[in-house]
Design a protein around this motif. Structure first.
Motif, PDB file in Angstrom:
ATOM      1  N   GLN A  17       0.827  -1.192   0.000  1.00  0.00           N
ATOM      2  CA  GLN A  17       0.000   0.000   0.000  1.00  0.00           C
ATOM      3  C   GLN A  17       0.872   1.257   0.000  1.00  0.00           C
ATOM      4  O   GLN A  17       0.578   2.239  -0.698  1.00  0.00           O
ATOM      5  N   TRP A  18       1.953   1.225   0.784  1.00  0.00           N
ATOM      6  CA  TRP A  18       2.900   2.343   0.791  1.00  0.00           C
ATOM      7  C   TRP A  18       3.498   2.539  -0.597  1.00  0.00           C
ATOM      8  O   TRP A  18       3.639   3.669  -1.064  1.00  0.00           O
TER       9      TRP A  18
ATOM     10  N   ARG B  95       2.156   1.780  -3.474  1.00  0.00           N
ATOM     11  CA  ARG B  95       1.124   2.371  -4.345  1.00  0.00           C
ATOM     12  C   ARG B  95       1.074   3.887  -4.146  1.00  0.00           C
ATOM     13  O   ARG B  95       0.997   4.646  -5.105  1.00  0.00           O
ATOM     14  N   ARG B  96       1.076   4.322  -2.875  1.00  0.00           N
ATOM     15  CA  ARG B  96       0.958   5.750  -2.587  1.00  0.00           C
ATOM     16  C   ARG B  96       2.192   6.515  -3.048  1.00  0.00           C
ATOM     17  O   ARG B  96       2.071   7.634  -3.554  1.00  0.00           O
TER      18      ARG B  96
ATOM     19  N   GLN C 256       2.223   9.486  -5.718  1.00  0.00           N
ATOM     20  CA  GLN C 256       2.773  10.795  -5.354  1.00  0.00           C
ATOM     21  C   GLN C 256       3.850  11.227  -6.337  1.00  0.00           C
ATOM     22  O   GLN C 256       3.887  12.385  -6.763  1.00  0.00           O
TER      23      GLN C 256
END
Length: 219
Positions: free
Chosen positions: A138-139, A141-142, A146
């Motif tokens: 998930q990190w 993906r973010r 960004q």
């Protein structure tokens, strides 16, 4: 809702993968992976019902990997209860793809084991480690999102035109500017281009006053 049948106990499908550049690497070859899985199978009393492999295939994506597709079909059709790999990166080099596989395993009730990291969805410790990996995915993906947004913003600030590049021939652009400079209206210019079957910058067949205005406004 149809009942999901149980797979035979202590059965596993072994998956092996090696990319072209890794085939000669010590510890990454198919034989080394097979030996690691055979040793663990003997220790745990597994029956390996099938060996599936993708040789000379990258692990960057799950797509285009026939061996992996066959391995997943076997566990999801309940012919084996576990999919086992010697190393996590043999299954996937993408945390996002791996997290998706874990979700798929939980939803369809098969076990996933990566020997090198101790990931085993049937044990509390393995489940915890899997959840850590999912959080890392998930990190990832973010961070990707960004970086994409920041890159686009930097390009926009630098005056880079985003989106599909304009492919309008210079002679058509010159014609539009010349007619506008001569006092022709946007509608008249569009009508003349349509009458002459001149395609738009994106290959369209219909010019509009707004399309002509966009050409005049562009650099």
């Amino acid at each position: 809702m149809p009942r999901i049948r149980n797979a035979p106990a202590n059965t596993a499908v072994a998956y092996l993968r090696v990319s072209t550049e890794e085939q000669a690497e010590s510890g990454a070859g198919l034989a080394a992976q097979r030996a690691a899985i055979e040793a663990e199978a003997a220790r745990r009393g597994w029956t390996i019902v099938a060996w599936k492999e993708d040789a000379g295939v990258s692990g960057k994506s799950l797509d285009g990997r026939e061996g992996l597709a066959e391995a997943l079909e076997l566990v999801e059709s309940r012919l084996a209860e576990t999919l086992v790999v010697a190393k996590l990166d043999r299954l996937s080099r993408s945390l996002i793809d791996f997290a998706a596989l874990m979700d798929r395993a939980r939803a369809k009730r098969w076990n996933l084991i990566a020997l090198d990291l101790g990931i085993d969805l049937s044990t509390p410790a393995g489940e915890f480690l899997a959840s850590v990996m999912a959080s890392a995915a998930q990190w990832e993906r973010r961070i990707i999102g960004q970086r994409t947004r920041e890159g686009l913003a930097a390009k926009k600030a630098a005056g880079v035109r985003l989106g599909r590049p304009v492919a309008l021939p210079s002679q058509v652009r010159g014609r539009i500017r010349s007619e506008a400079a001569s006092g022709s209206s946007l509608a008249a210019i569009a009508r003349g281009l349509n009458d002459d079957d001149v395609p738009t910058a994106q290959g369209g067949k219909k010019w509009y006053p707004s399309t002509v205005r966009a050409v005049l406004a562009s650099r």
